[in-house]
Write an enzyme that holds these catalytic residues in place. Structure first.
Site, PDB file in Angstrom:
ATOM      1  N   GLY A 145     -89.022  11.137 -15.569  1.00 16.34           N
ATOM      2  CA  GLY A 145     -89.318  10.121 -17.038  1.00 16.34           C
ATOM      3  C   GLY A 145     -90.842  11.073 -16.766  1.00 16.34           C
ATOM      4  CG  ASN A 199     -96.384  15.730 -13.157  1.00 18.46           C
ATOM      5  OD1 ASN A 199     -94.785  15.678 -12.718  1.00 18.46           O
ATOM      6  ND2 ASN A 199     -96.715  14.828 -14.472  1.00 18.46           N
ATOM      7  CD  GLU A 221     -93.076  16.242 -17.200  1.00 17.48           C
ATOM      8  OE1 GLU A 221     -94.175  16.417 -16.184  1.00 17.48           O
ATOM      9  OE2 GLU A 221     -92.166  15.700 -16.337  1.00 17.48           O
ATOM     10  NE  ARG A 242     -81.808  19.182 -10.875  1.00 28.10           N
ATOM     11  CZ  ARG A 242     -82.352  18.708 -11.667  1.00 28.10           C
ATOM     12  NH1 ARG A 242     -82.777  17.188 -12.217  1.00 28.10           N
ATOM     13  NH2 ARG A 242     -83.718  19.353 -12.373  1.00 28.10           N
ATOM     14  CG  ASP A 299     -95.868  19.813 -14.045  1.00 25.16           C
ATOM     15  OD1 ASP A 299     -95.891  18.485 -13.462  1.00 25.16           O
ATOM     16  OD2 ASP A 299     -95.338  19.981 -14.510  1.00 25.16           O
ATOM     17  CD1 TRP A 315     -82.628  26.049 -13.174  1.00 22.56           C
ATOM     18  CD2 TRP A 315     -84.913  27.016 -12.855  1.00 22.56           C
ATOM     19  NE1 TRP A 315     -83.875  25.167 -14.075  1.00 22.56           N
ATOM     20  CE2 TRP A 315     -85.047  25.472 -12.861  1.00 22.56           C
ATOM     21  CE3 TRP A 315     -85.933  27.557 -12.348  1.00 22.56           C
ATOM     22  CZ2 TRP A 315     -86.637  24.794 -14.206  1.00 22.56           C
ATOM     23  CZ3 TRP A 315     -87.429  26.926 -12.230  1.00 22.56           C
ATOM     24  CH2 TRP A 315     -87.264  25.732 -12.758  1.00 22.56           C
TER      25      TRP A 315
END
Length: 580
Positions: free
Chosen positions: A197, A276, A199, A137, A318, A487
């Site tokens: 990371g 999350n 997840e 980004r 989430d 987005w």
């Protein structure tokens, strides 16, 4: 008799003169320059166009009366086969535009012609595990350096003139699921960043490194129970061990601050949102699970948490809390207050006291929210228990339909705050999901979800909605509806304009007061980057990255099918008014 200088003396004189010239030549942006970057109209020195990341420009040459004349100045291709997910924001300084590209690349383009000056490609290993596309980004600039993070969890400082490596530091173990995708920020000579990371059951961390050497100064885990570091030694534990995490789950708790932060010079606090908790299956981790789905206010000098606010305690959907927390000042009850705002994935627009984290208000900014009915005066969500996915036994638990979907009422794409109108401009999405929980155990380097899902649109005619929100009331002042999800980031200017892009390929300009669409241009691929503006040779320029990708085509379920025709790409587009 004349005495001529010896060769040695001439050499010494040349060395002195050369050293003098080097000492007098500007090395590049300083700490003071970065702190003043919100009002610097000749450059774009920080992600967010200022330490507070309000994304507001005081330039008004391009305005509501002439924006219809805007034309391309040039377009520069990132080239190659790596054309996906161009989510970067450009940095502009001293006649050069710096942009990061997918697959951890960094480019320097001539700001007048678009000609490429140099390119750096990180050598990524085969085992990287990015959750949500191979995006990057943006970069940070300081002195003679341009600095960015990579998908294999490195931070790299390059010479901004040549692209040569100055330092390259390993941040975490990519084989355990760590990666880095956000633009770093620089405060008082420190590169401050968060990891990605969540997840994969990693531990979220906000860290600061010396901008000149890359050496670690402080590290602050975002999961309660983990030890922080300061100047090479253990400092303090984050929170209190086992206060909100049972057993050893705090060792794999997620909470990645994967979007980066903002900074408030008034309080010397950096604000980082956290992701999350892991796993998604909330029945496996009773408790609030601090400090996930929160904003953390961290002392920029020491890495100590000064306050926190948790948007979604015991998150089961989430609803990462990583979205940017933007400092602003406004009157509340006749008294000017130092506030901060965040448009959360969970569907509520929050205003907090940024000096202490106290809750001010939370108002919906999307039309359908099923997981909570609102917030108490103390800032606690009022859960709708029937909408939490059911506990699994040997098979998956009961399925619920939840809105917003896990990709959020607003995901990573940054909103903007206008100092003219006092409104926040929020790129929102209206979608829901079928979600259910499944049994799961942690395994290093493996996905750690314990849930399944399918995203579905809520309306036939639109998913994305750019909304102007009055933070004093939470009222939506106007909206623009878009067929595909929004987005990309938002820019607002003193010319009374709001710019943002669409997956259909358009960069668009709107009237900041009314929401009327005034101009659009199709870049040939989906716009999921963040636009910026600056002045150069007496002219105002607008720049944005074009290149479809990101999480929507990877995770979007039925929504992904609806936008599968959009072509990928990789280009920098720059616009200006034609000369009279």
């Amino acid at each position: 008799m004349k005495r001529f200088p010896t060769i040695a003396a001439l050499g010494a004189l040349a060395t002195v003169l050369t050293s003098s010239v080097i000492a007098q030549a500007p090395a590049g942006p300083t700490d003071a320059d970065l702190m003043a970057s919100a009002t610097n109209t000749s450059a774009v020195l920080t992600y967010g166009m200022g330490p507070k990341a309000q994304r507001f420009s005081p330039i008004e040459q391009i305005n509501t009366s002439n924006v219809t004349k805007l034309v391309p100045a040039f377009s520069s291709s990132l080239g190659g086969e790596k054309q996906r997910g161009q989510e970067a924001q450009p940095i502009v300084y001293d006649g050069t535009i710096y942009v990061t590209g997918s697959y951890s690349r960094l480019f320097a383009f001539d700001a007048k012609t678009g000609e490429e000056k140099w390119e750096y490609n990180a050598r990524l290993p085969d085992g990287i595990m990015p959750c949500c596309d191979v995006v990057n980004r943006g970069a940070a600039i300081y002195g003679d350096k341009i600095i960015f993070a990579t998908l294999d969890a490195h931070m790299v400082a390059l010479n901004r003139n040549t692209g040569k490596v100055i330092w390259n530091k390993t941040l975490q173990d990519y084989a355990a699921g760590y990666s880095n995708t956000a633009a770093p920020m620089i405060v008082k000579g420190k590169v401050i960043y968060g990891n990605s990371g969540g997840e994969f059951g990693i531990i979220g961390k906000v860290e600061a490194r010396d901008v000149n050497t890359g050496e670690l100064i402080w590290s602050r885990p975002t999961i309660e129970g983990n030890m922080g570091q300061l100047n090479g030694k253990d400092s303090t534990i984050t929170g209190k061990t086992n206060a909100s995490w049972p057993g050893d789950q705090y060792k794999t708790g997620g909470g990645a601050p994967w979007l980066g932060g903002t900074y408030d010079p008034d309080t010397n606090l950096v604000f980082f949102g956290t992701g999350n908790p892991a796993p998604w299956n909330s029945h496996l981790r009773p408790g609030d699970n601090l400090y996930t789905s929160s904003t953390l206010a961290i002392d920029a000098d020491t890495g100590e948490i000064k306050w926190h606010y948790q948007y979604t305690p015991h998150d089961g959907w989430d609803f990462d809390g990583v979205n940017e927390f933007i400092p602003f000042d406004a009157k509340v009850g006749g008294k000017t207050m130092k506030l901060g705002a965040q448009a959360n994935r969970n569907g509520f627009f929050f205003v907090l006291d940024r000096t202490n984290g106290k809750f001010v208000q939370a108002t919906p900014f999307v039309n359908k929210i099923t997981w909570a009915s609102g917030y108490t005066k103390a800032g606690r969500p009022i859960f709708i228990d029937a909408n939490r996915p059911g506990a699994p036994t040997t098979d998956k638990g009961s399925t619920v339909f939840s809105a917003p979907a896990f990709l959020g009422a607003k995901n990573w794409m940054p909103m903007a705050y206008s100092q003219q109108t006092g409104y926040f401009y929020v790129p929102a999405n209206e979608w829901g999901m079928d979600i259910w929980n499944e049994p799961i155990t942690y395994k290093k380097g493996a996905a750690y979800l314990g849930a399944g899902f399918t995203i579905k649109p809520l309306n036939e005619d639109y998913i994305g909605a750019l909304r102007a929100i009055d933070p004093a009331t939470g009222k939506i002042m106007w909206e623009y509806k878009n067929k595909a999800p929004l987005w990309g980031g938002v820019l607002t200017t003193a010319g009374g304009l709001v710019f943002t892009g669409t997956p259909e390929g358009y960069l668009k300009a709107f009237d900041a007061k009314t929401g009327k669409e005034l101009w659009k241009f199709n870049t040939g691929s989906g716009v999921v980057g963040s636009p910026v503006t600056w002045e150069q040779d007496g002219e105002q320029y607008i720049a944005v990255m074009s290149g479809w990708g990101g999480a929507v085509p990877l995770w979007g379920g039925e929504v992904a099918k609806a936008v599968q025709h959009i072509n990928q790409g990789g280009s920098l587009w720059v616009f200006k008014l034609p000369k009279s």
